[in-house]
Design a protein around this motif. Structure first.
Motif, short mmCIF file in Angstrom:
data_model
loop_
_atom_site.label_atom_id
_atom_site.label_comp_id
_atom_site.label_asym_id
_atom_site.label_seq_id
_atom_site.Cartn_x
_atom_site.Cartn_y
_atom_site.Cartn_z
N SER A 82 40.65 87.40 -31.80
CA SER A 82 39.32 86.76 -31.95
C SER A 82 39.44 85.14 -32.21
N ASP A 83 40.64 84.51 -32.29
CA ASP A 83 40.86 83.26 -32.80
C ASP A 83 40.19 82.39 -31.43
N PRO A 84 39.62 81.18 -31.60
CA PRO A 84 39.32 80.24 -30.64
C PRO A 84 40.48 79.86 -29.65
N GLU A 134 33.53 87.75 -23.25
CA GLU A 134 34.24 87.52 -24.60
C GLU A 134 35.24 86.50 -24.62
N ARG A 155 35.40 82.25 -26.25
CA ARG A 155 36.24 81.67 -27.21
C ARG A 155 37.04 80.66 -26.61
N THR A 156 36.86 80.30 -25.06
CA THR A 156 37.94 79.54 -24.69
C THR A 156 37.15 78.05 -24.59
#
Length: 249
Positions: free
Chosen positions: A69-71, A98, A102-103
């Motif tokens: 879930s981290d960037p 998803e 996050r990217t």
């Protein structure tokens, strides 16, 4: 904040100092940086040459490596654009969305997620900004000139450079035209690629800049190769290298 570092293959092989500068900068801004050595090419060269099966295979591997879930932060606008704009055509759309959410391109992450524009950098030189096609038109890091509406202000990358102590930003004619690299374009049409690059080098030379910077190593390598061959024009430095320079250093 914990982040995952996404290093494009050409940064790893040809410009590792850009990856190191990215880590220096992110840690200075309070981030904890993770790097998974299993990562490979994101698939961009295969996407641009129509090799769909190979691109899909690399996209699936990228999804597997960057689970969580981290960037995810990357010093390359074109690779981020590949993940955001092309993966939904190659892998399961929900997983692609998803991952895309996050990217982030490095400068974009600093401004839009960390809410910073002054990163404490100092670079007392005249600098021209090369706004790459992917960063400008697919990620919205600046304001392309073909838009008829008036620009609301400096673009995201430009706003970061304007807060670097001692840096003088030099305006460039026809600032958002392609440099001529274009991935496979420079391989398939080397003569035309070189002519476009020399026209960009002419404009950069007239700007009076000592350095040219941007968010894509590939474009900068193309221009720096022409500079070294012709012995003229500004030296290329990636945005991460300028932002990682410390005030007082």
């Amino acid at each position: 904040m914990r982040v995952q570092l996404f290093i494009p293959c050409y940064v790893d092989q040809l410009a590792p100092q850009v990856g190191l500068a990215s880590v220096t900068l992110l840690e200075r801004l309070g981030c904890s940086v993770d790097f998974d050595p299993r990562q490979t090419c994101c698939g961009q060269p295969f996407v641009t040459t129509g090799a769909r099966a190979e691109a899909a295979s690399l996209a699936r591997r990228h999804l597997d490596v960057f689970r969580g879930s981290d960037p995810i932060v990357c010093p390359s606008a074109s690779c981020v654009a590949t993940v955001r704009q092309r993966y939904r055509e190659l892998v399961e759309p929900g997983a692609a969305r998803e991952l895309a959410a996050r990217t982030f391109e490095l400068g974009e992450f600093i401004v839009r997620v960390l809410n910073r524009s002054d990163v404490g950098a100092r670079f007392p030189h005249r600098v021209a900004l090369l706004e790459s096609c992917h960063g400008l038109r697919e990620l919205g890091l600046g304001w392309p000139s073909e838009r008829t509406a008036r620009a609301p202000g400096p673009g995201l990358t430009e706003s970061l450079l304007r807060r670097v102590a001692g840096l003088e930003l030099c305006p460039v004619e026809r600032r958002d035209e392609c440099c001529g690299f274009g991935g496979a374009f420079s391989v398939e049409y080397p003569e035309l690629s070189g002519r476009i690059g020399r026209a960009k080098l002419d404009a950069l030379e007239r700007s009076g800049a000592e350095f040219v910077t941007g968010t894509d190593v590939s474009c900068l390598l193309h221009l720096d190769g022409l500079r070294r061959r012709e012995g003229r024009g500004p030296r290329a430095l990636h945005l991460a290298e300028i932002l990682a320079s410390e005030a007082g250093a």
